[in-house]
Design an enzyme around this catalytic site. Structure first.
Site, PDB file in Angstrom:
ATOM      1  N   ALA A  66      22.155 -24.652  37.597  1.00  0.00           N
ATOM      2  CA  ALA A  66      21.984 -26.066  37.253  1.00  0.00           C
ATOM      3  C   ALA A  66      20.519 -26.265  36.863  1.00  0.00           C
ATOM      4  CB  ALA A  66      22.344 -26.942  38.450  1.00  0.00           C
ATOM      5  N   GLY A 111      24.629 -22.425  39.627  1.00  0.00           N
ATOM      6  CA  GLY A 111      25.740 -23.002  38.865  1.00  0.00           C
ATOM      7  C   GLY A 111      26.320 -22.029  37.851  1.00  0.00           C
ATOM      8  N   GLU A 114      28.595 -19.924  39.834  1.00  0.00           N
ATOM      9  CA  GLU A 114      29.742 -20.781  40.175  1.00  0.00           C
ATOM     10  C   GLU A 114      30.662 -20.965  38.966  1.00  0.00           C
ATOM     11  OE1 GLU A 114      26.932 -23.696  41.781  1.00  0.00           O
ATOM     12  OE2 GLU A 114      28.123 -23.727  43.618  1.00  0.00           O
ATOM     13  N   GLU A 134      20.189 -20.974  45.728  1.00  0.00           N
ATOM     14  CA  GLU A 134      19.872 -22.369  46.068  1.00  0.00           C
ATOM     15  C   GLU A 134      19.058 -22.541  47.343  1.00  0.00           C
ATOM     16  OE1 GLU A 134      22.736 -21.373  44.850  1.00  0.00           O
ATOM     17  OE2 GLU A 134      23.544 -22.812  43.408  1.00  0.00           O
TER      18      GLU A 134
HETATM   19  N1  COA Z   1      16.805 -24.840  35.387  1.00  0.00           N
HETATM   20  C1  COA Z   1      15.924 -25.263  34.470  1.00  0.00           C
HETATM   21  N2  COA Z   1      15.190 -24.424  33.726  1.00  0.00           N
HETATM   22  C2  COA Z   1      15.377 -23.101  33.911  1.00  0.00           C
HETATM   23  C3  COA Z   1      16.291 -22.594  34.863  1.00  0.00           C
HETATM   24  C4  COA Z   1      17.034 -23.541  35.609  1.00  0.00           C
HETATM   25  N3  COA Z   1      17.944 -23.157  36.504  1.00  0.00           N
HETATM   26  N4  COA Z   1      16.230 -21.238  34.824  1.00  0.00           N
HETATM   27  C5  COA Z   1      15.332 -20.916  33.885  1.00  0.00           C
HETATM   28  N5  COA Z   1      14.812 -22.032  33.339  1.00  0.00           N
HETATM   29  C6  COA Z   1      13.798 -22.142  32.266  1.00  0.00           C
HETATM   30  C7  COA Z   1      12.395 -21.841  32.795  1.00  0.00           C
HETATM   31  O1  COA Z   1      11.829 -22.996  33.375  1.00  0.00           O
HETATM   32  C8  COA Z   1      11.704 -21.444  31.521  1.00  0.00           C
HETATM   33  O2  COA Z   1      11.417 -22.593  30.768  1.00  0.00           O
HETATM   34  P1  COA Z   1       9.980 -22.765  30.042  1.00  0.00           P
HETATM   35  O3  COA Z   1       9.926 -21.615  29.050  1.00  0.00           O
HETATM   36  O4  COA Z   1      10.045 -24.106  29.390  1.00  0.00           O
HETATM   37  O5  COA Z   1       8.953 -22.630  31.111  1.00  0.00           O
HETATM   38  C9  COA Z   1      12.784 -20.689  30.750  1.00  0.00           C
HETATM   39  O6  COA Z   1      14.033 -21.125  31.313  1.00  0.00           O
HETATM   40  C10 COA Z   1      12.722 -19.189  30.917  1.00  0.00           C
HETATM   41  O7  COA Z   1      12.741 -18.892  32.296  1.00  0.00           O
HETATM   42  P2  COA Z   1      11.620 -17.996  33.022  1.00  0.00           P
HETATM   43  O8  COA Z   1      11.584 -18.364  34.462  1.00  0.00           O
HETATM   44  O9  COA Z   1      10.338 -18.062  32.279  1.00  0.00           O
HETATM   45  O10 COA Z   1      12.246 -16.532  32.815  1.00  0.00           O
HETATM   46  P3  COA Z   1      12.000 -15.255  33.734  1.00  0.00           P
HETATM   47  O11 COA Z   1      12.593 -14.107  32.990  1.00  0.00           O
HETATM   48  O12 COA Z   1      10.584 -15.161  34.150  1.00  0.00           O
HETATM   49  O13 COA Z   1      12.859 -15.519  35.066  1.00  0.00           O
HETATM   50  C11 COA Z   1      14.815 -16.198  36.286  1.00  0.00           C
HETATM   51  C12 COA Z   1      14.259 -15.594  34.988  1.00  0.00           C
HETATM   52  C13 COA Z   1      16.320 -16.388  36.100  1.00  0.00           C
HETATM   53  C14 COA Z   1      14.566 -15.217  37.453  1.00  0.00           C
HETATM   54  C15 COA Z   1      14.126 -17.540  36.585  1.00  0.00           C
HETATM   55  O14 COA Z   1      14.164 -18.345  35.413  1.00  0.00           O
HETATM   56  C16 COA Z   1      14.776 -18.320  37.698  1.00  0.00           C
HETATM   57  O15 COA Z   1      14.581 -17.983  38.857  1.00  0.00           O
HETATM   58  N6  COA Z   1      15.518 -19.393  37.355  1.00  0.00           N
HETATM   59  C17 COA Z   1      16.116 -20.277  38.307  1.00  0.00           C
HETATM   60  C18 COA Z   1      17.338 -19.658  38.922  1.00  0.00           C
HETATM   61  C19 COA Z   1      17.923 -20.570  39.986  1.00  0.00           C
HETATM   62  O16 COA Z   1      17.332 -20.794  41.023  1.00  0.00           O
HETATM   63  N7  COA Z   1      19.121 -21.079  39.716  1.00  0.00           N
HETATM   64  C20 COA Z   1      19.837 -21.939  40.622  1.00  0.00           C
HETATM   65  C21 COA Z   1      19.561 -23.350  40.334  1.00  0.00           C
HETATM   66  S1  COA Z   1      20.431 -24.394  41.472  1.00  0.00           S
END
Ligand code: COA
Length: 260
Positions: A66, A111, A114, A134
């Site tokens: 999400a 999400g 999910e 989460e």
């Molecule tokens: N919500 C909103 N934005 C997200 C996102 C999410 N769940 N996951 C990734 N993004 C965005 C990042 O903010 C970034 O945006 P920006 O370029 O404007 O800064 C872009 O996607 C790329 O992500 P980034 O974190 O730079 O890539 P990465 O390769 O370094 O890391 C992940 C990848 C998946 C490990 C990391 O993005 C992450 O931990 N995301 C969240 C995962 C999460 O907790 N999901 C559950 C949500 S309830």
């Protein structure tokens, strides 16, 4: 169907639904949730659609969860509403009455995991990373993850993933039954499309009955589930598709099932 954040391409009975926010790793913001809901509502009614393939745009993510930016300042009622909207979408997908195959490449987190779990089954690319992170955000999974994960992989493994909030590899996910098959990245979509075309050639009525038997049966005692199975077997057994399928076998020819 024209959407801002998703693509939906339908041909030969197969709808490919793509979450299309690759710069945000296909995170599910409110608009995307609404669009997916509208898309699946339309696909449920569209007799030209017999099977759905669910994927994310780009090589890096299926769906990275999400949209965290939208959750940073939520009040209790807003958070609950978000969970209910997400759950309604996942329920719609699970109960579509048509097979939905998840093609999981890259991150399938929160999400995204999910969403994959709401699909009928999951094929993953070798680069897939799955998890429910989460708790690291001060949240719990809210789109059905606590329920579907425990049903898919068992309570102990589900609790480990939910409480620890870590990511697991495609191979680890396959070993615990979270994904059905792991494929080299370049083979994922061809393999999923091949399976989708096999399903599209089957009786869509029969597949709907099979989905109902498994999905509804899992919510019942085994005895009640068997009653449901017998009732649905009765409906199937009397159908034109069953008569055609059994006759075709006896006559050593391919069945010609009804078009929906
Ligand atoms: N919500 C909103 N934005 C997200 C996102 C999410 N769940 N996951 C990734 N993004 C965005 C990042 O903010 C970034 O945006 P920006 O370029 O404007 O800064 C872009 O996607 C790329 O992500 P980034 O974190 O730079 O890539 P990465 O390769 O370094 O890391 C992940 C990848 C998946 C490990 C990391 O993005 C992450 O931990 N995301 C969240 C995962 C999460 O907790 N999901 C559950 C949500 S309830």
């Amino acid at each position: 169907m024209n959407f801002e954040n998703i693509l939906c391409d339908l041909s030969d009975g197969i709808a490919v639904v793509t979450v299309n926010r690759p710069d945000k790793l296909n995170a599910l913001n409110q608009i995307t949730i609404s669009e997916l809901d509208a898309c699946f509502m339309a696909l449920a009614k569209d007799s030209a659609c017999q099977v759905v393939v669910m994927r994310g745009a780009g090589e890096k993510a299926f769906v990275a969860g999400a949209d965290i930016g939208e959750m940073a300042t939520m009040k209790a009622d807003e958070a609950e509403t978000l969970a209910r909207r997400g759950q309604a979408l996942m329920n719609r997908i699970e109960n579509l009455g048509k097979p939905v195959i998840a093609a999981v490449g890259g991150f399938a987190l929160g999400g995204g995991c999910e969403l994959a779990m709401a699909c009928s089954f999951r094929y993953a690319a070798e680069n897939a990373k799955l998890g429910l992170p989460e708790t690291g955000l001060g949240l719990i999974p809210g789109f059905g993850g606590t329920q579907r994960l425990a049903r898919l992989v068992g309570k102990g493994r589900a609790l480990e993933l939910v409480l620890m909030g870590g990511m697991i590899s495609a191979d680890e996910a396959a070993a615990m039954g979270l994904v059905n098959k792991v494929l080299p990245q370049e083979d994922l979509m061809p393999a999923v499309m091949k399976v989708a075309s096999i399903l599209a050639a089957k009786s869509s009525f029969t597949l709907r009955m099979a989905l109902q038997a498994v999905n509804e049966g899992l919510e019942m005692s085994q005895e009640s589930g068997c009653h449901l199975e017998a009732a649905l077997f009765g409906v199937c057994g009397a159908s034109e598709d069953a008569h055609e399928g059994c006759s075709a076998f006896m006559e050593k020819r391919k069945p010609n099932f009804q078009k929906p």
